[in-house]
Motif scaffolding. Structure first.
Motif, PDB file in Angstrom:
ATOM      1  N   SER A   1     -52.497  29.548 -28.217  1.00 39.72           N
ATOM      2  CA  SER A   1     -52.352  28.096 -28.112  1.00 39.72           C
ATOM      3  C   SER A   1     -53.216  27.569 -26.974  1.00 39.72           C
ATOM      4  N   PHE A   2     -53.644  26.347 -27.166  1.00 35.61           N
ATOM      5  CA  PHE A   2     -54.369  25.608 -26.143  1.00 35.61           C
ATOM      6  C   PHE A   2     -53.454  24.477 -25.716  1.00 35.61           C
ATOM      7  N   ILE A   3     -53.269  24.321 -24.431  1.00 35.49           N
ATOM      8  CA  ILE A   3     -52.350  23.293 -23.922  1.00 35.49           C
ATOM      9  C   ILE A   3     -53.036  22.467 -22.845  1.00 35.49           C
TER      10      ILE A   3
ATOM     11  N   ASP B   1     -50.625  35.246 -25.370  1.00 31.21           N
ATOM     12  CA  ASP B   1     -49.503  36.081 -24.923  1.00 31.21           C
ATOM     13  C   ASP B   1     -49.151  35.688 -23.492  1.00 31.21           C
ATOM     14  N   SER B   2     -49.159  36.625 -22.561  1.00 34.59           N
ATOM     15  CA  SER B   2     -48.757  36.289 -21.197  1.00 34.59           C
ATOM     16  C   SER B   2     -49.934  35.848 -20.325  1.00 34.59           C
ATOM     17  N   LYS B   3     -51.129  35.832 -20.876  1.00 31.93           N
ATOM     18  CA  LYS B   3     -52.321  35.449 -20.114  1.00 31.93           C
ATOM     19  C   LYS B   3     -52.647  33.970 -20.341  1.00 31.93           C
ATOM     20  N   VAL B   4     -52.731  33.201 -19.274  1.00 34.91           N
ATOM     21  CA  VAL B   4     -53.081  31.776 -19.344  1.00 34.91           C
ATOM     22  C   VAL B   4     -54.337  31.564 -18.513  1.00 34.91           C
ATOM     23  N   THR B   5     -55.388  31.048 -19.166  1.00 30.12           N
ATOM     24  CA  THR B   5     -56.665  30.862 -18.489  1.00 30.12           C
ATOM     25  C   THR B   5     -57.209  29.465 -18.746  1.00 30.12           C
TER      26      THR B   5
END
Length: 138
Positions: free
Chosen positions: A74-76, A98-102
């Motif tokens: 997802s893109f937020i 998953d648990s990675k947000v970049t």
């Protein structure tokens, strides 16, 4: 039904990215590869002619070649802090895998080939600035 007279506060668009066909008495599914280009700003025209403006804040994207296999990301774009004028805008884009947000560039979100769901938030009437509103077909 207030939301029908004003437009829904959240507009969720499901983009059909898969096709299922019956071939030789067998159900066959495949991924559509037509490009999709989203826009950060969209509008809808209500039956009474009112133009309601929306801002993109979330996208769900599918990675993989079929309905049975793949991965969703997802893109937020979270809401930013309120400004001195009291208007809260949207901040930068992020990719959640998953648990990675970049952090990610807006252009990557708007042209993502696996876009599956797009979420738009209705703008307050005071923020309505839209270059395509003179032509509701855009």
């Amino acid at each position: 039904f207030e939301s029908f007279s004003r437009g829904p506060p959240i507009l969720a668009l499901h983009l059909k990215r898969f096709v299922t066909e019956l071939r030789a008495n067998r159900l066959v599914s495949g991924k559509l590869n037509e490009p999709v280009e989203l826009h950060e700003k969209e509008h809808i025209v209500l039956p009474d002619g009112t133009i309601v403006h929306y801002t993109l804040y979330g996208v769900v994207s599918h990675r993989g070649g079929s309905l049975n296999r793949g991965h969703y990301i997802s893109f937020i774009r979270p809401a930013a802090e309120e400004t001195a004028s009291g208007i809260a805008g949207r901040g930068s884009w992020f990719c959640a895998n998953d648990s990675k947000v970049t952090p990610v560039e807006a252009s990557a979100v708007l042209r993502d080939p696996g876009c599956y769901l797009a979420f738009y938030e209705r703008e307050p009437p005071s923020l309505t600035t839209c270059s395509t509103c003179s032509n509701p077909e855009n």
